[in-house]
Design an enzyme around this catalytic site. Structure first.
Site, PDB file in Angstrom:
ATOM      1  N   TYR A  62      17.414   4.042  15.910  1.00 46.47           N
ATOM      2  CA  TYR A  62      17.402   2.653  15.118  1.00 46.47           C
ATOM      3  C   TYR A  62      17.433   2.691  13.199  1.00 46.47           C
ATOM      4  O   TYR A  62      17.289   1.541  12.769  1.00 46.47           O
ATOM      5  CB  TYR A  62      16.199   1.879  15.544  1.00 46.47           C
ATOM      6  CG  TYR A  62      16.041   1.433  16.939  1.00 46.47           C
ATOM      7  CD1 TYR A  62      17.236   1.630  17.764  1.00 46.47           C
ATOM      8  CD2 TYR A  62      14.826   0.450  17.609  1.00 46.47           C
ATOM      9  CE1 TYR A  62      17.215   1.132  19.025  1.00 46.47           C
ATOM     10  CE2 TYR A  62      15.134   0.103  18.764  1.00 46.47           C
ATOM     11  CZ  TYR A  62      16.100   0.482  19.667  1.00 46.47           C
ATOM     12  OH  TYR A  62      16.262  -0.205  20.760  1.00 46.47           O
ATOM     13  N   ASP A  82      11.474   7.560  24.012  1.00 44.59           N
ATOM     14  CA  ASP A  82      11.594   6.660  25.099  1.00 44.59           C
ATOM     15  C   ASP A  82      11.943   7.408  26.227  1.00 44.59           C
ATOM     16  O   ASP A  82      11.303   7.298  27.443  1.00 44.59           O
ATOM     17  CB  ASP A  82      12.776   5.439  24.937  1.00 44.59           C
ATOM     18  CG  ASP A  82      12.376   4.375  25.960  1.00 44.59           C
ATOM     19  OD1 ASP A  82      11.543   4.370  26.866  1.00 44.59           O
ATOM     20  OD2 ASP A  82      13.381   3.591  26.089  1.00 44.59           O
ATOM     21  N   GLY A  93      15.594   9.583  22.810  1.00 42.85           N
ATOM     22  CA  GLY A  93      14.614   9.805  22.169  1.00 42.85           C
ATOM     23  C   GLY A  93      13.255  10.012  22.699  1.00 42.85           C
ATOM     24  O   GLY A  93      13.145  10.495  23.761  1.00 42.85           O
TER      25      GLY A  93
END
Length: 176
Positions: free
Chosen positions: A127, A35, A33
């Site tokens: 998440y 990150d 993602g």
């Protein structure tokens, strides 16, 4: 001075702001993602700085934030914050941890002289934090922070990669 709170649909790695926030994992070593995108676009300087933080304190806990140089990104710094993995049974705890991500990032940015900061949609990807709820927590936290810090940020931007999140934030801003 009144802080401008805005939403932009786009790629946070290309967004020009004093600080961009990374929805990191606790290892600080990159991942998927946003990150992974920030680590790839920013280059090895970010990873090296994250490794030094890991050596010093062992990573970053959920709800906490750390800062590194931005490498090749247009920003000056990257704040890495670790959002909670959504669990319905721990909804209140998850909301407090997500609020902490935004609060600690805002505080850390001001401590480094930032006048602008850009946030991704923390915890709403893998998440699985519900997008509407995450946006509400994020917006309320930012709104409260800028009201209490009137000489702080000039601009706070929510950079949404997808249209769905962008529409949620646009609605929140319009309602307030």
């Amino acid at each position: 001075m009144k802080t401008i709170i805005q939403v932009v649909q786009g790629d946070i790695t290309r967004f020009d702001s004093n600080i961009i926030v990374n929805a990191a994992n606790s290892s600080l070593l990159g991942g998927g993602g946003v990150d992974g995108a920030i680590h790839r676009a920013g280059g090895p300087d970010i990873l090296e700085a994250c490794r030094k933080i890991r050596a010093r304190q062992g990573g970053c806990k959920t709800g906490e934030a750390v800062i590194t140089p931005a490498g090749r990104l247009p920003a000056q710094y990257v704040i890495h914050t670790v959002g909670p993995v959504w669990q319905e049974a721990q909804a209140e705890k998850n909301k407090r941890l997500l609020e902490s991500c935004y609060q600690k990032s805002l505080e850390l940015g001001l401590a480094h002289g930032a006048r602008s900061i850009a946030f991704p949609n923390i915890s709403t990807g893998i998440y699985r934090f519900p997008k509407e709820l995450a946006a509400s927590v994020a917006y309320k936290t930012v709104q409260r922070f800028v009201q209490n810090q009137p000489d702080g940020y000039e601009v706070v931007t929510f950079v949404c990669y997808d249209k769905q999140n962008a529409h949620i934030y646009q609605r929140l801003i319009a309602e307030n």
